[in-house]
Design a protein around this motif. Sequence first.
Motif, PDB file in Angstrom:
ATOM      1  N   GLU A 148       0.988  -1.250   0.126  1.00 50.28           N
ATOM      2  CA  GLU A 148      -0.087   0.044  -0.078  1.00 50.28           C
ATOM      3  C   GLU A 148       0.808   1.036  -0.001  1.00 50.28           C
ATOM      4  O   GLU A 148       0.891   2.105  -0.874  1.00 50.28           O
ATOM      5  CB  GLU A 148      -0.852  -0.055   1.147  1.00 50.28           C
ATOM      6  CG  GLU A 148      -2.144  -1.057   1.222  1.00 50.28           C
ATOM      7  CD  GLU A 148      -2.936  -1.058   2.461  1.00 50.28           C
ATOM      8  OE1 GLU A 148      -2.764   0.083   3.217  1.00 50.28           O
ATOM      9  OE2 GLU A 148      -3.457  -2.046   2.785  1.00 50.28           O
TER      10      GLU A 148
ATOM     11  N   ALA B  77     -15.214   2.765  -1.020  1.00 52.10           N
ATOM     12  CA  ALA B  77     -14.084   3.083  -2.243  1.00 52.10           C
ATOM     13  C   ALA B  77     -14.385   4.145  -2.553  1.00 52.10           C
ATOM     14  O   ALA B  77     -13.453   5.216  -2.865  1.00 52.10           O
ATOM     15  CB  ALA B  77     -14.210   2.023  -2.952  1.00 52.10           C
TER      16      ALA B  77
ATOM     17  N   THR C 158     -11.702  11.441  -1.355  1.00 55.06           N
ATOM     18  CA  THR C 158     -10.465  12.142  -0.483  1.00 55.06           C
ATOM     19  C   THR C 158      -9.265  12.281  -1.274  1.00 55.06           C
ATOM     20  O   THR C 158      -8.552  13.673  -1.125  1.00 55.06           O
ATOM     21  CB  THR C 158     -10.243  11.290   0.792  1.00 55.06           C
ATOM     22  OG1 THR C 158     -11.589  11.201   1.493  1.00 55.06           O
ATOM     23  CG2 THR C 158      -9.389  12.026   1.563  1.00 55.06           C
ATOM     24  N   ILE C 159      -8.830  11.440  -2.221  1.00 55.59           N
ATOM     25  CA  ILE C 159      -7.522  11.470  -2.842  1.00 55.59           C
ATOM     26  C   ILE C 159      -7.780  12.530  -3.838  1.00 55.59           C
ATOM     27  O   ILE C 159      -6.826  13.272  -3.949  1.00 55.59           O
ATOM     28  CB  ILE C 159      -7.259  10.017  -3.390  1.00 55.59           C
ATOM     29  CG1 ILE C 159      -6.959   8.993  -2.465  1.00 55.59           C
ATOM     30  CG2 ILE C 159      -6.272  10.278  -4.489  1.00 55.59           C
ATOM     31  CD1 ILE C 159      -7.120   7.687  -3.112  1.00 55.59           C
TER      32      ILE C 159
ATOM     33  N   ARG D 227       1.491   5.916   2.730  1.00 54.34           N
ATOM     34  CA  ARG D 227       0.241   5.412   3.295  1.00 54.34           C
ATOM     35  C   ARG D 227      -0.417   6.230   4.268  1.00 54.34           C
ATOM     36  O   ARG D 227       0.294   6.533   5.081  1.00 54.34           O
ATOM     37  CB  ARG D 227       0.509   3.979   3.470  1.00 54.34           C
ATOM     38  CG  ARG D 227      -0.875   3.196   3.957  1.00 54.34           C
ATOM     39  CD  ARG D 227      -0.339   1.515   4.187  1.00 54.34           C
ATOM     40  NE  ARG D 227      -1.371   0.975   4.995  1.00 54.34           N
ATOM     41  CZ  ARG D 227      -1.549   1.140   6.366  1.00 54.34           C
ATOM     42  NH1 ARG D 227      -0.573   1.573   7.031  1.00 54.34           N
ATOM     43  NH2 ARG D 227      -2.622   0.130   6.670  1.00 54.34           N
ATOM     44  N   ASP D 228      -1.662   6.313   4.040  1.00 53.60           N
ATOM     45  CA  ASP D 228      -2.700   6.802   5.236  1.00 53.60           C
ATOM     46  C   ASP D 228      -3.446   5.922   5.819  1.00 53.60           C
ATOM     47  O   ASP D 228      -4.325   5.423   5.350  1.00 53.60           O
ATOM     48  CB  ASP D 228      -3.517   8.054   4.348  1.00 53.60           C
ATOM     49  CG  ASP D 228      -4.071   8.953   5.606  1.00 53.60           C
ATOM     50  OD1 ASP D 228      -3.877   8.494   6.735  1.00 53.60           O
ATOM     51  OD2 ASP D 228      -4.227  10.054   5.447  1.00 53.60           O
TER      52      ASP D 228
ATOM     53  N   LYS E 196     -15.721   6.977  -1.166  1.00 53.51           N
ATOM     54  CA  LYS E 196     -15.053   7.826  -0.040  1.00 53.51           C
ATOM     55  C   LYS E 196     -13.803   8.212  -0.099  1.00 53.51           C
ATOM     56  O   LYS E 196     -13.131   9.370  -0.099  1.00 53.51           O
ATOM     57  CB  LYS E 196     -15.657   7.640   1.323  1.00 53.51           C
ATOM     58  CG  LYS E 196     -15.223   8.599   2.520  1.00 53.51           C
ATOM     59  CD  LYS E 196     -15.955   7.771   3.790  1.00 53.51           C
ATOM     60  CE  LYS E 196     -15.544   9.037   4.816  1.00 53.51           C
ATOM     61  NZ  LYS E 196     -15.977   8.620   6.242  1.00 53.51           N
ATOM     62  N   ILE E 197     -12.892   7.023  -0.313  1.00 50.86           N
ATOM     63  CA  ILE E 197     -11.515   7.206  -0.476  1.00 50.86           C
ATOM     64  C   ILE E 197     -11.181   8.081  -1.555  1.00 50.86           C
ATOM     65  O   ILE E 197     -10.134   8.855  -1.611  1.00 50.86           O
ATOM     66  CB  ILE E 197     -10.839   5.698  -0.241  1.00 50.86           C
ATOM     67  CG1 ILE E 197     -11.246   5.041   1.107  1.00 50.86           C
ATOM     68  CG2 ILE E 197      -9.290   5.736  -0.625  1.00 50.86           C
ATOM     69  CD1 ILE E 197     -10.835   3.566   1.179  1.00 50.86           C
TER      70      ILE E 197
ATOM     71  N   LEU F 167      -7.556   6.271   5.757  1.00 50.77           N
ATOM     72  CA  LEU F 167      -8.332   6.003   4.665  1.00 50.77           C
ATOM     73  C   LEU F 167      -9.032   4.823   4.713  1.00 50.77           C
ATOM     74  O   LEU F 167      -9.966   4.639   4.153  1.00 50.77           O
ATOM     75  CB  LEU F 167      -7.492   6.226   3.462  1.00 50.77           C
ATOM     76  CG  LEU F 167      -7.048   7.525   3.213  1.00 50.77           C
ATOM     77  CD1 LEU F 167      -6.112   7.301   1.756  1.00 50.77           C
ATOM     78  CD2 LEU F 167      -8.222   8.525   2.965  1.00 50.77           C
TER      79      LEU F 167
ATOM     80  N   LEU G 170      -8.116   1.774   3.707  1.00 51.33           N
ATOM     81  CA  LEU G 170      -7.678   1.231   2.217  1.00 51.33           C
ATOM     82  C   LEU G 170      -7.592  -0.395   2.296  1.00 51.33           C
ATOM     83  O   LEU G 170      -8.201  -0.928   1.568  1.00 51.33           O
ATOM     84  CB  LEU G 170      -6.781   1.746   1.513  1.00 51.33           C
ATOM     85  CG  LEU G 170      -6.238   1.448   0.125  1.00 51.33           C
ATOM     86  CD1 LEU G 170      -7.641   1.811  -0.719  1.00 51.33           C
ATOM     87  CD2 LEU G 170      -5.075   1.968  -0.187  1.00 51.33           C
TER      88      LEU G 170
END
Length: 507
Positions: free
Chosen positions: A185, A245, A251-252, A197-198, A247-248, A201, A203
């Motif tokens: 990731e 997904a 955000t990106i 990587r955050d 929502k992520i 999120l 993920l």
Amino acid sequence: MSPTNFSIILLLFGAFFWFIHLCAAIFSLTHKTFQKRPPGPLGLPFIGHLHMLGKLPHRTLNKLSQVYGPIMFLRLGSVPTIIVSSPAAAELFLKTHDTIFASRPRSQASDYLWYGTKAMAFTENGAHWRSVRKFCTLELLSSTKINSMEGLRREALLVLVESLKKAAVTHEVVDVSEKVAHLTEDMTFRMLLGKSRDDKLGLSQVIQDLAEIVGAFNIADYVPFLGALDLQGFTRRLRVISKAADKILETIIDDHEQDANKSYVKLDRDFVDVILSLKNNSTGTHGHLAQNIDRSSIKAIILDMIFGAIDTSQTAIEWIMSELIRHPRVISLVQQEIRNVIEDCEFVEESHLSKLDYLDMVVKESMRLHPVGPLLIPRESLEDIVIDGYYIKKKSHIIVNTWGIGRDPRIWSDNVERFLPERFIGSNIDLRGKSFQLMPFGSGRRGCPAMYLGQINIKLVVAQLVHSFNWELPYGMSPEELDMDEAFGLTMPRAKHLLAIPSLAHK
């Protein structure tokens, strides 16, 4: 309505559809006397052979192919499906007649998760697919682009090594599967998004859920009139996963758009920066895509790249590490080869990888036994065709069983279940899709465009993990006791996480 009357109605309903099925079978036999269908088992009305697939379809299909041959016919609901399970048959479908089988079937999962198949991996053949593939190849997956990001991959790997050194000092049990997932990731985020990587999120769970549900045989795709009933609960799950997904991805994109609006100039544009810039450049190299791109298309393409880069690499790495830990002789040979090649260097560089011949054999052998995708993503025939004397109807699905091919004793000899990298000594078999005995990344037009990046990630991580550390199983477990069961999905991860104890390797 009384139970008796309800039962009578069900019996009449069943009898009617049995009669329809019988008439259709008779018509098929009389109308297509000279159109020989591939052999296959007898199916049931409505569902065809769906009930036969079981929890591990790659194993079931392999057993069936041993009875009915390398080109086998199944009817999954209303969908005619061809199961391919030999190198010669795979070459016919993926190379000789590649243009006929260059499309993908639509699915409920790809519609939900990829915004109506607006990306690449699950998109039907056509101008949009070609333009997206060209864009992703040029802007991310070309050898030049990949090599230019070597430093980003190294940074992410060094973070993992430092955390494992701390675990080694305290003799701590490490969840190798989780560590590798976080590493892939982090590598992907650095390459695609320009940052590490955050955890916030969420993920990891989304990627895991995606791999599981996208690879499942969804009744809604094969028996459409049952789709509304959601018998497997897939529609409900898809709504939840797609919402998470989305929502992520929002955000990106929002983060990148905010950066673009700031006064400073970003020196190193990442992949998301480039794809967002398409909206303002409809006359450049990617003009066709720029003219047809919208926010949902951007999200679909980003998800494609994230999902493809993370899930395949982490699955391959955890299987390779599992086999190495189970085989001390092999891991010792890999360690010795690395020391001979890199001499006194502490870290393995990507320039070293081409010189690690035995490691290359280890990767091939693990992918033979544990292919990243046990069944290649289905293709769909664009027209009627006769292959090897068998009539293949337009809109048929083609599924290549790479797991079955990898365990065929007629190809790999009688010790097919044994992990033996030396079987590749003097062999010209590679992983680029030209050797149909071993094609974990697929082949032909729909082969994985990221196979070069995938091989670098896999070999680099494994090389560093075995160079820096020795590994042992926890709780006094012997190598023979390690659980090697797999889970089924689009990829084939371990059923249980790999746990091991690292110790600092003596140089």
